[in-house]
Design a protein around this motif. Structure first.
Motif, short mmCIF file in Angstrom:
data_model
loop_
_atom_site.label_atom_id
_atom_site.label_comp_id
_atom_site.label_asym_id
_atom_site.label_seq_id
_atom_site.Cartn_x
_atom_site.Cartn_y
_atom_site.Cartn_z
N ILE A 145 -1.14 4.56 1.66
CA ILE A 145 -0.56 5.10 2.78
C ILE A 145 0.66 5.96 2.26
O ILE A 145 1.49 5.64 1.10
CB ILE A 145 -0.16 4.20 3.81
N GLN A 146 1.22 6.91 3.07
CA GLN A 146 2.24 7.81 2.43
C GLN A 146 3.61 7.57 3.24
O GLN A 146 4.53 7.97 2.49
CB GLN A 146 1.77 9.10 2.93
N LEU A 147 3.76 7.08 4.40
CA LEU A 147 5.10 6.95 4.85
C LEU A 147 5.00 5.59 5.81
O LEU A 147 3.94 4.93 6.16
CB LEU A 147 5.23 8.17 5.81
N MET A 148 6.37 5.30 6.28
CA MET A 148 6.49 4.10 7.21
C MET A 148 7.90 4.13 7.72
O MET A 148 8.88 4.44 7.17
CB MET A 148 6.28 2.70 6.27
N PHE A 149 7.97 3.54 9.19
CA PHE A 149 9.01 3.52 9.65
C PHE A 149 9.31 1.83 9.60
O PHE A 149 9.09 1.11 10.36
CB PHE A 149 9.12 3.62 11.05
N ASP B 254 0.88 -1.35 0.22
CA ASP B 254 -0.06 -0.05 0.06
C ASP B 254 0.84 1.32 -0.07
O ASP B 254 0.34 2.08 -0.40
CB ASP B 254 -0.99 0.10 1.08
N LEU B 255 2.03 1.28 0.57
CA LEU B 255 2.93 2.42 0.49
C LEU B 255 3.48 2.63 -1.03
O LEU B 255 3.40 3.90 -1.21
CB LEU B 255 4.11 2.06 1.43
N LEU B 256 3.94 1.80 -1.53
CA LEU B 256 4.02 1.70 -3.06
C LEU B 256 2.90 2.22 -3.85
O LEU B 256 3.12 2.89 -4.96
CB LEU B 256 4.50 0.31 -3.73
N GLY B 257 1.73 1.75 -3.53
CA GLY B 257 0.48 2.42 -4.24
C GLY B 257 0.15 3.83 -3.68
O GLY B 257 -0.97 4.19 -4.12
#
Length: 322
Positions: free
Chosen positions: A198-202, A192-195
């Motif tokens: 969602i916009q960010l992730m640790f 989902d981050l790649l799509g």
């Protein structure tokens, strides 16, 4: 023969059987439960270790992914398994040190229901954003989030994982604003981050590294005390303007409580030897990980000290799960 005499004889037979089993261990394939879905850092490192253990032990070590509830489902399987060394857990700081303070009710006791065997590796997390997010530094992210408090969604491998709590610590120390979205593992969150859902992730560094190298993700900072040798141009969060910020993640092998000492000793020796092996070190380094070697006793102490450390953040963040 009295009842007491029969009981003593039965006990001696049972003990001798356990000793004999431990002496010839392993005599059949071993199941290594990875408590997160395929595709994430825990899975990648678990499969690396399983392959090397298969070679070292002369029996196949089979990875069994059992994701869900921040690693709790997989850990519970191992906690309730037979104490013969044929079902093991590839545990993390989340499953063994964080979940106890995160979940109001656990189906097991992280302190009493496991046997610590050996640590294997440690990794920093890395703060990454989708390239569509108009920020190129930690400070830009903080400022953008404050101006647009409902625009950013942060994914994680689940409530209370280090992905999640890294973000909570970041928000607490900077005043940044974004909404947490828990997944059943870092693999689904990464999708989902790649799509840009969602916009960010640790994320754990090994999980994001391939996408960083291809330009699909933009790295802003690593959460450790030092820069990663695989991304020397990416600063630490502390260097990027948040002094005192630091998060590290460890991975190790545990079994259910009361594993025979001979089994623990053999597994600990082999896992530690594998972690020190040059070929393993090279593979870990390429993934952004570092070998972490410790005795069973040292591993137990690490679990306890980290449980105390993370409990304070769980309480302050309000990140409890029913």
């Amino acid at each position: 023969m009295t009842k007491i005499s029969r009981l003593v004889i039965c006990l001696l037979i049972a003990l001798s059987g356990t000793a004999a089993c431990a002496e010839g261990y392993p005599m059949k394939p071993i199941r290594l439960v990875v408590p997160f879905p395929p595709g994430g850092t825990t899975d990648n490192l678990g499969r690396l270790l399983a392959g090397r253990m298969s070679e070292a032990l002369g029996q196949q070590v089979i990875v069994d992914n059992r994701g869900g509830a921040g690693g709790t489902l997989g850990a519970d399987i191992v906690a309730k398994s037979a104490t013969d060394g044929y079902t093991l857990l590839f545990g993390t700081v989340s499953t063994q040190s964080i979940n106890a303070s995160l979940y109001k009710r656990l189906p097991f006791d992280p302190k009493k229901d496991f046997t610590s065997i050996a640590t294997f590796a440690t990794v920093p997390n890395i703060l990454v954003v989708n390239p569509n997010v108009p920020v190129k530094s930690v400070q830009m992210l903080i400022e953008y989030s404050k101006r647009n408090p409902s625009a950013l969604y942060m994914g994680s491998a689940g409530n209370g994982t280090t992905n999640h709590l890294s973000g909570e610590l970041f928000k607490a120390m900077t005043g940044a604003s974004f909404t947490h979205v828990p997944y059943k593992g870092s693999g689904p969150a990464m999708t989902d981050l790649l799509g840009n859902q969602i916009q960010l992730m640790f994320d754990n560094l090994p999980g994001s590294l391939p996408q960083i190298k291809t330009g699909n993700l933009r790295p802003l900072a690593v959460t450790g005390t030092k820069r990663s040798p695989v991304l020397p141009d990416v600063p630490t969060v502390a260097e990027a303007g948040v002094p005192g910020y630091e998060v590290g993640v460890w991975f190790g092998v545990l079994g259910p409580k009361n594993l025979p000492k001979e089994v623990v000793t053999k597994l600990s020796y082999e896992i530690s030897r594998i972690a020190r092996d040059k070929a393993t070190v090279e593979k870990l380094t390429l993934q952004g990980a570092t070998p972490l070697v410790s005795s069973p006793e040292e591993f137990s102490k690490r679990i306890q000290s980290d449980a105390e450390k993370w409990a304070n953040l769980v309480r302050s963040s309000g990140a409890t799960v029913d």
